[in-house]
Motif scaffolding. Structure first.
Motif, PDB file in Angstrom:
ATOM      1  N   LYS A 177      46.148  41.694  33.913  1.00 40.44           N
ATOM      2  CA  LYS A 177      45.769  40.803  35.019  1.00 40.44           C
ATOM      3  C   LYS A 177      44.710  41.426  35.918  1.00 40.44           C
ATOM      4  O   LYS A 177      43.834  40.724  36.437  1.00 40.44           O
ATOM      5  CB  LYS A 177      47.005  40.412  35.825  1.00 40.44           C
ATOM      6  N   LEU A 178      44.758  42.758  36.115  1.00 38.74           N
ATOM      7  CA  LEU A 178      43.717  43.431  36.884  1.00 38.74           C
ATOM      8  C   LEU A 178      42.355  43.227  36.229  1.00 38.74           C
ATOM      9  O   LEU A 178      41.358  42.944  36.892  1.00 38.74           O
ATOM     10  CB  LEU A 178      44.021  44.934  37.007  1.00 38.74           C
ATOM     11  N   SER A 179      42.316  43.361  34.895  1.00 43.19           N
ATOM     12  CA  SER A 179      41.067  43.177  34.154  1.00 43.19           C
ATOM     13  C   SER A 179      40.587  41.737  34.231  1.00 43.19           C
ATOM     14  O   SER A 179      39.398  41.469  34.408  1.00 43.19           O
ATOM     15  CB  SER A 179      41.256  43.585  32.692  1.00 43.19           C
ATOM     16  N   LEU A 180      41.528  40.793  34.109  1.00 39.16           N
ATOM     17  CA  LEU A 180      41.154  39.386  34.167  1.00 39.16           C
ATOM     18  C   LEU A 180      40.680  38.995  35.569  1.00 39.16           C
ATOM     19  O   LEU A 180      39.770  38.167  35.716  1.00 39.16           O
ATOM     20  CB  LEU A 180      42.329  38.503  33.742  1.00 39.16           C
ATOM     21  N   ASP A 181      41.289  39.600  36.596  1.00 39.65           N
ATOM     22  CA  ASP A 181      40.841  39.336  37.961  1.00 39.65           C
ATOM     23  C   ASP A 181      39.387  39.779  38.150  1.00 39.65           C
ATOM     24  O   ASP A 181      38.605  39.120  38.839  1.00 39.65           O
ATOM     25  CB  ASP A 181      41.735  40.050  38.978  1.00 39.65           C
ATOM     26  N   GLN A 182      39.033  40.913  37.532  1.00 46.51           N
ATOM     27  CA  GLN A 182      37.650  41.383  37.609  1.00 46.51           C
ATOM     28  C   GLN A 182      36.711  40.401  36.907  1.00 46.51           C
ATOM     29  O   GLN A 182      35.624  40.092  37.393  1.00 46.51           O
ATOM     30  CB  GLN A 182      37.530  42.772  36.981  1.00 46.51           C
ATOM     31  N   LEU A 183      37.141  39.867  35.765  1.00 43.81           N
ATOM     32  CA  LEU A 183      36.339  38.877  35.059  1.00 43.81           C
ATOM     33  C   LEU A 183      36.219  37.583  35.869  1.00 43.81           C
ATOM     34  O   LEU A 183      35.194  36.896  35.812  1.00 43.81           O
ATOM     35  CB  LEU A 183      36.941  38.593  33.688  1.00 43.81           C
TER      36      LEU A 183
END
Length: 450
Positions: free
Chosen positions: A63-69
């Motif tokens: 989710k951290l990675s997707l939030d960045q995207l």
């Protein structure tokens, strides 16, 4: 204490990262001289941030990675709608503008395929039936007509036509006193889809939509191109091509000319002497792997024909898809179904709706198995053969692509590193760079699979 320190470092690094996203005013020369960056310390911060992220539980890390995207999408010129559903936990995993109504392009084929598999099934047959009326005299003269009744077989090709001609010869027919008729009454007379661009038809991507065609309705004898003649009709051309194939076998009209031909509805009273059969499962392979629009429309009209057995229209197919959307729990407000392939500019859907259909398919084995097997595999085949050729998404993601002017879409399934099955939809509208939009989707899928 170590974890607290790592968390502080993470927070500091996040602030640095966020600050870099803000475009500063130009600095004066003397101001630049006062800026000092300790690159060693910054490198240490970033290293510890990476370690901190890797130590997180799978869901938090992803989710951290997707939030960045998502922050990237906020800054991008395009509009994106994204939904990810955890099928293993049967719960929403992550969303971004997932309620926004957007154009789906060829991911519309996902709705068509799942609806067809649900309503008529993978083994539903498409049957091109041939009849003759009258009698065959002792001298080989057929004193009657031949009817070929179309069922919208998108795969009917020249070899099938030759097979049909041989079947007529094998009846002992040498001459035909009547005519060859093509019956295209299974669907209505519209040769193109609702909302298709008039200046692109007919073409490979916007083909004729007729219940009786050979080689996609292209022109005989080499079937290499589409006729631009307004008087051209695919069903009449089918009968014409068959009459010439019969002449090649020595079968003519009552004179030495080719058998007369035209279009006419078959009613009853004839003898069925030949039937060419395909299954929906066969058609799905090319429909989804290669994103074939004609195959998708054929499935769409099979779906329509399940409720209206003669001269069905796109509206009949749309009603069937809407019924399955409701069954999948999708509210229809804002959803528009205009065709089966996604070519139409009138199609509108949400990422939520597409994922709900993927979830519905996943929970319905008779739908899921043939559907999943027909989806392109990342880096391997179909329209994903050159995408995600490395990384955890390779051979893992199975998804349908979608491309129209300004629209790049992708939806399907992926297995996460913790073994969970995920369904996702990434709809991008208003993009001026298809390459950049696809690259964004590919990075998103890599994060889901990581």
């Amino acid at each position: 204490m170590r974890k607290i320190f790592a968390f502080v470092l993470f927070g500091f690094s996040f602030l640095v990262s966020t600050a870099q996203d803000i475009v500063p005013q130009p600095l004066q020369a003397e101001q630049r001289d006062t800026v000092v960056i300790d690159t060693t310390q910054l490198s240490t911060f970033n290293s510890q941030l990476s370690t901190f992220a890797e130590d997180q539980p799978w869901d938090q890390r992803v989710k951290l990675s997707l939030d960045q995207l998502a922050r990237e999408a906020d800054r991008a010129p395009f509009t994106a709608g994204i939904c990810v559903w955890d099928l293993t936990d049967d719960s929403i995993f992550w969303g971004y503008n997932n309620h926004k109504v957007l154009r789906p392009a060829s991911t519309q084929k996902v709705l068509t395929a799942i609806s067809a598999l649900s309503v008529i099934g993978a083994q539903h047959t498409i049957n091109t039936r041939s009849y003759y009326t009258g009698t065959i005299a002792g001298d080989g003269t057929l004193q009657g007509d031949i009817y070929v009744v179309g069922d919208f077989d998108p795969m009917y090709d020249y070899s099938d036509l030759k097979e049909l001609a041989r079947a007529i010869r094998d009846l002992g027919v040498k001459r035909i006193s009547g005519k060859i008729y093509g019956d295209h009454s299974m669907k209505n007379a519209d040769l193109y889809g609702n909302g298709w661009c008039w200046d692109d038809v007919p073409s490979k991507y916007e083909p004729y939509l007729c219940a009786l065609m050979v080689e996609r309705g292209r022109v005989h004898p080499n079937f290499g191109s589409y006729s631009k003649d307004a008087s051209f009709h695919p069903a009449a051309h089918f009968a014409y091509a068959l009459s010439h194939e019969l002449k090649n076998l020595g079968i003519t009209g009552t004179s030495t000319a080719v058998v007369g031909y035209g279009t006419k509805d078959y009613t009853s009273g004839g003898r069925n002497f030949h039937t060419k059969t395909r299954t929906i499962e066969q058609v799905l392979q090319r429909m989804l792997k290669n994103s074939d629009n004609l195959h998708a429309e054929a499935v769409f009209f099979q779906l329509a024909n399940a409720s209206v057995t003669k001269r069905c229209s796109w509206k009949d197919g749309a009603k069937q898809v809407e019924n399955i959307l409701r069954r999948a729990g999708v509210p229809l407000e804002g959803i528009e179904i205009a065709d089966g392939s996604g070519v139409s500019l009138y199609n509108y859907v949400t990422a939520d709706a597409q994922v709900a259909m993927l979830r519905y398919a996943f929970k319905t084995p008779s739908v899921y198995q043939p559907f999943y097997q027909a989806l392109p595999i990342a880096g391997v085949d179909g329209t994903l053969d050159e995408r995600m050729q490395i990384g955890p998404a390779y051979r893992n993601v199975r998804a349908k692509t979608g491309t129209l002017e300004g629209v790049i879409a992708l939806c399907g399934y992926v297995t996460a590193s913790n073994g969970h099955q995920l369904a996702f939809s990434i709809l991008i509208n208003g993009t001026l760079s298809s390459k950049d939009a696809r690259a964004y989707q590919d990075r998103f899928c890599q994060e889901l699979a990581r």
